[in-house]
Each structure stands twice: as structure tokens, then as C-alpha cells.
Design a protein around this motif. Structure first.
Motif, PDB file in Angstrom:
ATOM      1  N   GLY A  51      40.818 -38.907  25.395  1.00  0.00           N
ATOM      2  CA  GLY A  51      39.659 -38.984  24.355  1.00  0.00           C
ATOM      3  C   GLY A  51      38.926 -40.240  24.078  1.00  0.00           C
ATOM      4  N   GLY A  52      39.027 -41.049  25.068  1.00  0.00           N
ATOM      5  CA  GLY A  52      38.386 -42.325  24.834  1.00  0.00           C
ATOM      6  C   GLY A  52      36.807 -42.350  25.212  1.00  0.00           C
ATOM      7  N   TRP A  53      36.292 -43.256  25.082  1.00  0.00           N
ATOM      8  CA  TRP A  53      34.970 -43.541  25.305  1.00  0.00           C
ATOM      9  C   TRP A  53      34.674 -43.528  26.669  1.00  0.00           C
ATOM     10  CZ3 TRP A  53      32.881 -47.909  28.086  1.00  0.00           C
ATOM     11  CH2 TRP A  53      31.483 -47.724  27.994  1.00  0.00           C
ATOM     12  N   VAL A  54      33.681 -42.577  27.185  1.00  0.00           N
ATOM     13  CA  VAL A  54      33.383 -42.630  28.770  1.00  0.00           C
ATOM     14  C   VAL A  54      31.769 -42.765  28.839  1.00  0.00           C
ATOM     15  CG1 VAL A  54      33.365 -41.184  30.725  1.00  0.00           C
ATOM     16  CG2 VAL A  54      35.184 -40.973  29.028  1.00  0.00           C
ATOM     17  N   GLN A  55      31.392 -43.442  29.747  1.00  0.00           N
ATOM     18  CA  GLN A  55      29.816 -43.662  29.864  1.00  0.00           C
ATOM     19  C   GLN A  55      29.898 -43.698  31.459  1.00  0.00           C
ATOM     20  OE1 GLN A  55      27.596 -47.394  28.785  1.00  0.00           O
ATOM     21  NE2 GLN A  55      27.101 -46.133  27.155  1.00  0.00           N
ATOM     22  N   CYS A  56      28.635 -43.098  31.830  1.00  0.00           N
ATOM     23  CA  CYS A  56      28.391 -42.985  33.555  1.00  0.00           C
ATOM     24  C   CYS A  56      27.162 -42.715  33.936  1.00  0.00           C
ATOM     25  CB  CYS A  56      29.080 -41.462  33.922  1.00  0.00           C
ATOM     26  SG  CYS A  56      29.427 -41.340  35.654  1.00  0.00           S
ATOM     27  N   SER A  57      26.756 -43.768  34.542  1.00  0.00           N
ATOM     28  CA  SER A  57      25.312 -43.923  35.370  1.00  0.00           C
ATOM     29  C   SER A  57      25.089 -43.103  36.485  1.00  0.00           C
ATOM     30  CB  SER A  57      24.721 -45.224  35.477  1.00  0.00           C
ATOM     31  OG  SER A  57      24.647 -46.076  34.089  1.00  0.00           O
ATOM     32  N   ALA A  58      24.188 -42.030  36.683  1.00  0.00           N
ATOM     33  CA  ALA A  58      23.975 -41.313  37.732  1.00  0.00           C
ATOM     34  C   ALA A  58      22.534 -41.701  38.152  1.00  0.00           C
ATOM     35  CB  ALA A  58      23.854 -39.763  37.491  1.00  0.00           C
ATOM     36  N   VAL A  59      22.306 -42.399  39.682  1.00  0.00           N
ATOM     37  CA  VAL A  59      21.370 -42.937  40.121  1.00  0.00           C
ATOM     38  C   VAL A  59      20.892 -42.112  41.236  1.00  0.00           C
ATOM     39  CG1 VAL A  59      20.504 -44.947  41.259  1.00  0.00           C
ATOM     40  CG2 VAL A  59      21.862 -45.340  39.305  1.00  0.00           C
ATOM     41  N   LEU A  60      19.774 -41.725  41.122  1.00  0.00           N
ATOM     42  CA  LEU A  60      19.302 -41.102  42.539  1.00  0.00           C
ATOM     43  C   LEU A  60      18.184 -41.689  43.003  1.00  0.00           C
ATOM     44  CD1 LEU A  60      18.523 -37.577  40.490  1.00  0.00           C
ATOM     45  CD2 LEU A  60      20.803 -38.418  41.527  1.00  0.00           C
ATOM     46  N   ALA A  61      18.210 -42.204  44.317  1.00  0.00           N
ATOM     47  CA  ALA A  61      17.232 -43.204  45.025  1.00  0.00           C
ATOM     48  C   ALA A  61      17.071 -42.626  46.252  1.00  0.00           C
ATOM     49  CB  ALA A  61      17.787 -44.678  45.000  1.00  0.00           C
ATOM     50  N   GLU A  62      15.563 -42.997  46.813  1.00  0.00           N
ATOM     51  CA  GLU A  62      15.338 -42.490  48.146  1.00  0.00           C
ATOM     52  C   GLU A  62      15.870 -43.921  49.100  1.00  0.00           C
ATOM     53  OE1 GLU A  62      11.177 -41.941  48.583  1.00  0.00           O
ATOM     54  OE2 GLU A  62      11.485 -39.907  47.783  1.00  0.00           O
ATOM     55  N   ASN A  63      15.910 -45.055  48.576  1.00  0.00           N
ATOM     56  CA  ASN A  63      16.459 -46.232  49.255  1.00  0.00           C
ATOM     57  C   ASN A  63      17.685 -46.850  48.799  1.00  0.00           C
ATOM     58  OD1 ASN A  63      13.866 -46.293  50.738  1.00  0.00           O
ATOM     59  ND2 ASN A  63      12.934 -46.982  48.851  1.00  0.00           N
TER      60      ASN A  63
END
Length: 124
Positions: A51-63
Motif C-alpha cells: 500500500g505504499g507510494w508507487v510511481q512509474c514512467s512509461a517511455v515510448l521512443a523510436e530511437n
């Protein structure tokens, strides 16, 4: 391949453990891999076991060189009000802010005003 699409997108997803933050990021990158071969997600967890804090970056890149997370994502999805001020600072001008309103407490008028900042495009 899509016509006139951006070469890079970054979405920051934030919430509490169990709200699907990491699952959403994973689904996002898996669904975009045909168009963006360098799709990655970068989770970050708080110190709590559950139940703790969660952060996630999703990166979509061609290169490959564009696939690292940056300071200013294009959009943010927020499931918990805990990090709104920090996330709002990180979004660039015109960034898109998606808020899960069923878990959001808008009783604090200042928090609500902050979430509806004119420089961000919000969906609540």
C-alpha cells in the motif's frame, strides 16, 4: 505506421500499491511496441511493504537514445493525491493530467484549484 506521430512519448503514472500503476505502464508499453520499438517502463517504490507510494514512467521512443525518462513527461495519470504538487511541477506547459476522481478528495479547495491549473489539460 501512423502518419504524423511523435517520435517520443512519456507518461508518468502515480498512486498507491495495488492500484495498478505498474500494470498500466506495462500494458501501455506492450501495446505500443509495434510503433515504438524502444518502449520501457521505470518503476519506483516507497519503503512500505504494502500500500505504499508507487510511481512509474512509461517511455515510448523510436530511437534508443530517446528512451530514458526525462524530467518533464508529456502526461501524468494520478490515482492518489499524495504527489500532485511535485507531479504538476514536472509536467511541461500543456501537459495532460489524468486524475482518478473516485479516490481523490476535493474537499480541500486549494488542492482542487491546484489540480485545475490552466496550464495543464486535465481529465478528472
Amino acid at each position: 505506421m501512423l502518419q504524423n506521430h511523435k517520435k517520443r512519448h512519456e507518461v508518468l503514472i502515480s498512486g498507491l500499491g495495488g492500484q495498478g500503476v505498474v500494470t498500466i505502464a506495462r500494458l501501455l508499453i506492450e501495446s505500443a511496441m509495434e510503433e515504438y520499438p524502444h518502449a520501457f517502463f521505470f518503476p519506483s517504490y516507497g519503503t512500505e511493504q504494502r500500500g505504499g507510494w508507487v510511481q512509474c514512467s512509461a517511455v515510448l521512443a523510436e530511437n534508443l537514445e530517446d528512451s530514458q525518462p526525462r524530467l518533464h513527461p508529456d502526461a501524468a495519470i494520478i490515482f492518489s493525491s499524495g504527489g500532485l504538487a511535485e507531479i504538476k511541477q514536472r509536467l511541461g506547459h500543456g501537459g495532460k493530467l489524468f486524475v482518478e476522481s473516485s479516490v481523490w478528495s476535493f474537499s480541500d479547495k486549494e488542492g482542487y484549484k491546484s489540480a485545475k491549473d490552466a496550464s495543464l489539460r486535465g481529465i478528472y
